[in-house]
Design an enzyme around this catalytic site. Structure first.
Site, mmCIF file in Angstrom:
data_model
loop_
_atom_site.group_PDB
_atom_site.id
_atom_site.type_symbol
_atom_site.label_atom_id
_atom_site.label_comp_id
_atom_site.label_asym_id
_atom_site.label_seq_id
_atom_site.Cartn_x
_atom_site.Cartn_y
_atom_site.Cartn_z
ATOM 1 C CG MET A 161 14.948 -2.761 2.029
ATOM 2 S SD MET A 161 13.340 -2.875 1.230
ATOM 3 C CE MET A 161 13.397 -4.505 0.473
ATOM 4 C CG HIS B 176 10.816 0.469 -2.211
ATOM 5 N ND1 HIS B 176 10.909 -0.873 -1.886
ATOM 6 C CD2 HIS B 176 12.040 0.998 -1.924
ATOM 7 C CE1 HIS B 176 12.119 -1.141 -1.445
ATOM 8 N NE2 HIS B 176 12.834 -0.026 -1.462
ATOM 9 C CG MET C 81 14.667 -0.619 -4.322
ATOM 10 S SD MET C 81 13.824 -2.215 -4.403
ATOM 11 C CE MET C 81 12.207 -1.681 -4.939
ATOM 12 C CG MET D 52 13.409 -2.841 -8.504
ATOM 13 S SD MET D 52 13.597 -4.610 -8.290
ATOM 14 C CE MET D 52 12.404 -4.917 -6.986
ATOM 15 C CB SER E 204 4.732 -5.468 -3.018
ATOM 16 O OG SER E 204 5.578 -5.468 -4.160
#
Ligand code: DX5
Ligand code: ZN
Length: 224
Positions: free
Chosen positions: A136, A65, A67, A36, A7
Site C-alpha cells: 500500500m 483486495h 480490507m 472494505m 481499481s
C-alpha cells in the site's frame, strides 16, 4: 512485465459494466476490486454480490483486495463469486500462512498486503508461500489520496529481497499513482500498478490507461 490494474473504487457504480468496458478497450488484463468492511478501514464498499456481477460483465482477471477483519470467513464466498486472486492484509491475519494456503486450496492466487507503516521484513517467512505482494502506498480506505513517498523505498527493498531469494513473485502497488510518479515506481521494481481515481476521474479512461501503459513500458525498458 508491467501491468496497469484499474481499481473500480473510483468508477461510477451505476454504470459499472460501461466503465469496465472503457478500461478493457485499452488492453488491461486485470481489474482491482476493493472490499472494505468499515472496521479494518473506515469505509464500506462492496461484497461478493458485486464481484459476481462484475464476473458476468468481463473476462479480465479479478484481483480482489480484502480490507476486512476475519478474511478467512469470507474468502470462499469471494472465490465462488469469481475472484481469480485475493489479497489479505498481514495486519488482519493471525495465521497468515494458513490464510494464504486457504486461498490457494480454493484455486485462487494468494496475495499478501502491507500497510504503509508495516515493514517489508514482516513478510520474510511467507515470501515463498505468497503468489504476489501488494504494497500500500496510501493508508487503505479511500481513493484519491496522496502517494506516501517512502513507498518507493519499500518497493526497492522488496525487489532486492525477491532477487536474493531467486523469487519471481510480482510486486503490486496501490494508492496515489499518477502519470507523474508511475515511471519512478516501475523503475523501483513495481510490476502491477493499481490506479483508480486518475483513470476513472479523467475525461477519457481508455486514453488515460493507454498513456499509463506507454509510460510504464518505457520505464521498464530503462530498468537496470
Ligand atoms: C485504497 C484502495 C485503492 C484505491 C486506489 O484503499 O485500496 O485500490 O482505489 O485509488 P487511487 O488510485 O485513487 O489512489
Ligand atoms: Zn486496493
Amino acid at each position: 512485465m508491467v501491468e496497469i490494474v484499474p481499481s473500480i473504487l473510483s468508477a461510477d457504480f451505476a454504470r459499472l459494466a460501461d466503465e469496465i468496458a472503457r478500461v478493457e478497450a485499452a488492453g488491461v488484463t486485470m481489474l482491482h476490486l476493493d472490499v472494505m468492511d468499515g472496521h479494518f478501514v473506515p469505509n464500506i464498499t462492496i461484497g461478493p454480490p458485486v464481484v459476481k456481477s462484475v464476473r458476468k460483465a468481463t473476462r479480465l482477471t479479478l484481483d480482489v483486495h480484502l480490507m476486512i477483519e476475519n478474511p478467512d470467513q469470507h474468502i470462499p464466498e469471494f472465490i465462488d463469486a469469481g475472484a481469480n486472486q485475493i489479497s489479505v492484509h498481514q495486519e488482519t491475519c493471525r495465521h497468515l500462512d494458513r490464510t494464504l494456503r486457504l486461498i490457494q486450496s480454493l484455486g485462487g492466487r494468494a496475495g499478501v498486503v502491507l500497510n504503509p507503516a508495516t515493514p517489508v521484513a514482516a513478510l520474510d517467512c511467507v515470501l515463498e508461500v505468497a503468489d504476489y505482494v501488494l504494497l500500500m502506498t496510501v493508508n487503505p480506505g479511500f481513493g484519491g489520496q496522496e502517494f506516501i513517498p517512502y513507498g518507493v523505498r519499500k518497493i526497492r527493498e522488496l525487489d532486492h529481497r525477491r532477487q536474493a531469494l531467486g523469487a519471481t513473485l510480482p510486486i503490486e502497488i496501490d494508492g496515489g499513482v499518477s502519470l507523474d510518479n508511475l515511471a519512478e515506481l516501475v523503475r523501483a521494481g513495481a510490476n502491477w500498478i493499481v490506479t483508480g481515481s486518475k483513470i476513472f476521474h479523467s475525461g477519457d479512461p481508455t486514453a488515460t490507461v493507454a498513456e499509463m501503459m506507454r509510460v510504464a513500458r518505457e520505464a521498464t525498458a530503462v530498468r537496470v
